[in-house]
Write an enzyme that holds these catalytic residues in place. Structure first.
Site, short mmCIF file in Angstrom:
data_model
loop_
_atom_site.label_atom_id
_atom_site.label_comp_id
_atom_site.label_asym_id
_atom_site.label_seq_id
_atom_site.Cartn_x
_atom_site.Cartn_y
_atom_site.Cartn_z
N LYS A 170 -6.31 -11.28 -7.19
CA LYS A 170 -7.55 -11.36 -6.45
C LYS A 170 -8.59 -10.41 -7.07
CE LYS A 170 -8.77 -10.39 -1.72
NZ LYS A 170 -8.38 -10.29 -0.32
N LYS A 211 0.82 -1.21 0.00
CA LYS A 211 0.00 0.00 0.00
C LYS A 211 0.85 1.25 0.00
CE LYS A 211 -4.47 -1.48 1.65
NZ LYS A 211 -5.60 -1.18 2.52
N LYS A 270 -11.82 -4.28 -6.58
CA LYS A 270 -12.52 -3.11 -7.11
C LYS A 270 -11.60 -2.22 -7.95
CE LYS A 270 -11.40 -0.86 -2.89
NZ LYS A 270 -11.00 -1.54 -1.72
#
Ligand code: TRP
Length: 331
Positions: free
Chosen positions: A197, A115, A200
């Site tokens: 995975k 991140k 969104k």
């Protein structure tokens, strides 16, 4: 030790709309656990703000997520359903646990490394201490078992390390939780890129729980497969086809072998249509129920207030014990 049902804690961030991945990988399993366990399910809005959120969107998603939890079968009477920021004990315990967590441990977290690359212009202290808040979530409720995706296993392990360390200093304060990673449907991959995975951040390959049927059907029609023609479950060599089969199996309860047999000799088009249809059939009642729930705001507010009240009863006890152990003056 008191004789009680084992307790489960889990949460999902309201940082994106819920996806088929969140349903099959998490919420569907949660609702299967509500009889056997005492379950606490949280909407982790404090975690969501570790990356920048639009306030209006965050608010909408938080409420929608609650409605979707319920529409997916989580009974708000049987389970404790609440919003993390409504229970201030989470932030308080997080501060305390942060004083028992090493900088080095947090630096090694895979998700932090990822991140902080994705949000290179906004690497906040909150992003760094995210796993400490997650440990607080879990430990406040004397949690026995934490159902999470594979990507969160490292965080649960850190939580265990922090708890063991704290107990080592102050005696048996925290119950040591176990991660629980469900096998089937645990990892729903993206329809466009089956090596990642379902997420969104790749909306074309991502099915959202509230997507209308025609959108879902279209996303499945465009799913990436491969160039040979065989419908075979082989995640290593055939990630796209295997992902479609595992979605199919997670919904129908069939084994991959049964699904292979069912589709033997058929083309990929047939497979995509069939999987799309079974997803539509599963999600349509959930979408309709969500819409019904969202039409009655007052009722949803009542549910989350009741959830926060029940959560706080447990959390405040734990925090009180922690304060005593630390030597904080009694309030
Ligand atoms: N970090 C988890 C995720 O992104 C969400 C989460 C926050 C969580 N607190 C938790 C999961 C406690 C399980 C238990 O998926």
């Amino acid at each position: 030790m008191e004789n009680r049902k084992k307790r489960i804690f889990s949460g999902i961030q309201p940082s994106g709309d819920l996806t088929l991945g969140s349903y099959l990988g998490a919420i569907k399993n949660w609702s299967a656990m509500q009889e056997e366990f005492e379950c606490v399910y949280c909407i982790v809005d404090l975690h969501a703000i570790t990356v920048r959120q639009d306030p209006e969107v965050l608010k909408r998603r938080t409420i929608e997520q609650l409605a979707q939890y319920i529409a997916c079968g989580l009974d708000p009477e049987k389970n404790i359903l609440f919003i993390q920021s409504h229970v201030p004990e989470h932030a308080e315990l997080s501060w305390i646990l942060g004083c028992y967590t090493q900088f080095g441990e947090l630096s090694r977290m895979t998700q932090f490394k990822q991140k902080s690359q994705q949000h290179a212009d906004n690497i906040t202290a909150g992003l760094f201490t995210y796993p400490v808040l997650m440990a607080a979530d879990i430990l406040l409720y004397n949690t026995d078992c934490v159902p999470v995706g594979e990507d969160q296993k490292q965080h649960v392990e850190l939580c265990r390390d922090i708890a063991v360390r704290f107990n080592g200093i102050y005696g048996d304060v925290f119950r040591i939780p176990e991660p629980f990673i469900p096998k089937m449907g645990a990892r729903v991959m993206g329809l466009k890129n089956p090596l990642n995975k379902m997420s969104k951040s790749e909306p074309e390959g991502c099915v959202f729980l509230l997507d209308p049927p025609e959108v879902i059907a279209k996303k499945f029609k465009r799913a990436v497969t491969d160039s040979d023609m065989e419908i075979r479950f082989d995640p290593e060599n055939k990630p796209g086809v295997s992902n479609l089969l595992s979605i199919y199996c997670a919904i129908t309860g069939k084994t991959p072998q049964e699904a292979e047999a069912e589709f033997a000799g058929q083309g990929y088009g047939t497979l995509k249509t069939a999987v799309g249809e079974c997803v539509v059939n599963k999600l349509t009642p959930i979408r309709e129920e969500t819409e019904k729930l969202l039409a009655d705001r007052a009722h949803l507010e009542e549910i989350y207030r009741m959830g926060a009240k029940r959560a706080r009863e447990i959390a405040s006890e734990t925090l009180k014990t922690v304060h005593e152990k630390l030597g904080f003056a009694a309030r």
